[in-house]
Scaffold this active site. Structure first.
Site, PDB file in Angstrom:
ATOM      1  CG  HIS A   3      -0.204   0.140   2.456  1.00 38.40           C
ATOM      2  ND1 HIS A   3       0.717   0.952   3.417  1.00 38.40           N
ATOM      3  CD2 HIS A   3       0.007  -1.169   3.388  1.00 38.40           C
ATOM      4  CE1 HIS A   3       0.782   0.950   3.978  1.00 38.40           C
ATOM      5  NE2 HIS A   3       1.254  -0.704   4.400  1.00 38.40           N
ATOM      6  CD  GLU A  27       1.861  -5.496   7.666  1.00 36.96           C
ATOM      7  OE1 GLU A  27       2.314  -7.039   7.465  1.00 36.96           O
ATOM      8  OE2 GLU A  27       2.713  -5.427   7.512  1.00 36.96           O
TER       9      GLU A  27
END
Length: 211
Positions: free
Chosen positions: A9, A82
């Site tokens: 990201h 994550e």
């Protein structure tokens, strides 16, 4: 055979503030949105067969920009989330010590890693999630060009699962930069070949990537 494209990201507000943001979400900053647009332009000519993404906000924002006008649906996998860094979430980054480590530094780092895993999620668990994510990806899309948008820890775990063990061992942990591109061909787990790793050439020149 899969032709796999991995993108971390873009830069978030917490990254710019140097704050730990594992399982805690932070939106993309203006810089992060610009990085995502650059990644979109870089990947514009690649006809993806499937797109998979972490369900976390910063990854979803990045994938939405990259996929833009494409009609291809984005598939969200919880396994691509994550790592949870427990008690360190939201706190300032701990900069790695420079030069050779003293015994005390090694003990301190080991204790910090242990506390992060006890209060959050173990690295072993992230590796299991990454392997399961690949099972789901390869089952849903048995071959072709696949884009995965996710996070630094989980993408490292995915690389460790797909590359030959000796090759990933040489790489160690790759500090994947925001919106950097990693590309590999994957005949089967453990047999992948890197085409490019952590490529930032498409990002704005003259700016050091945030970690």
């Amino acid at each position: 055979m899969h032709h796999l494209f991995l993108v971390r990201h873009g830069t978030t507000q917490w990254i710019e503030e140097r704050r730990v943001q594992g399982a805690t979400d932070s939106p993309l900053s203006d810089r992060g949105l610009e990085e995502a647009r650059c990644a979109a332009q870089n990947l514009a000519e690649i006809p993806f067969d499937a797109v998979f993404c972490s369900p976390m906000g910063r990854a979803r924002q990045t994938a939405a920009v990259i996929c833009g006008a494409r009609s291809l649906p984005i598939k969200y996998l919880d396994e691509l989330r994550e790592i949870d860094l427990g008690i360190y979430e939201g706190y300032a980054y701990v900069e790695p010590p420079q030069g050779s480590l003293t015994r005390w530094m090694k003990v301190k780092l080991a204790v910090m890693m242990l506390l992060a895993q006890i209060s959050g999620e173990s690295i072993a668990r992230v590796k299991k999630r990454a392997a399961l994510a690949w099972e789901k990806i390869s089952s849903a899309q048995p071959g072709g060009r696949v884009l995965v948008v996710a996070h630094g820890f989980v993408l490292n775990a995915l690389l460790a699962h797909l590359l030959p063990k000796d090759e990933y061992r040489r790489l160690k942990f790759v500090n994947l930069h925001p919106c950097a591109l990693t590309e590999l061909t994957v005949p089967a787990p453990g047999q992948a070949s890197l085409v490019r790793l952590n490529d930032c050439d498409h990002l704005p020149a003259g700016r050091r990537p945030f970690s």
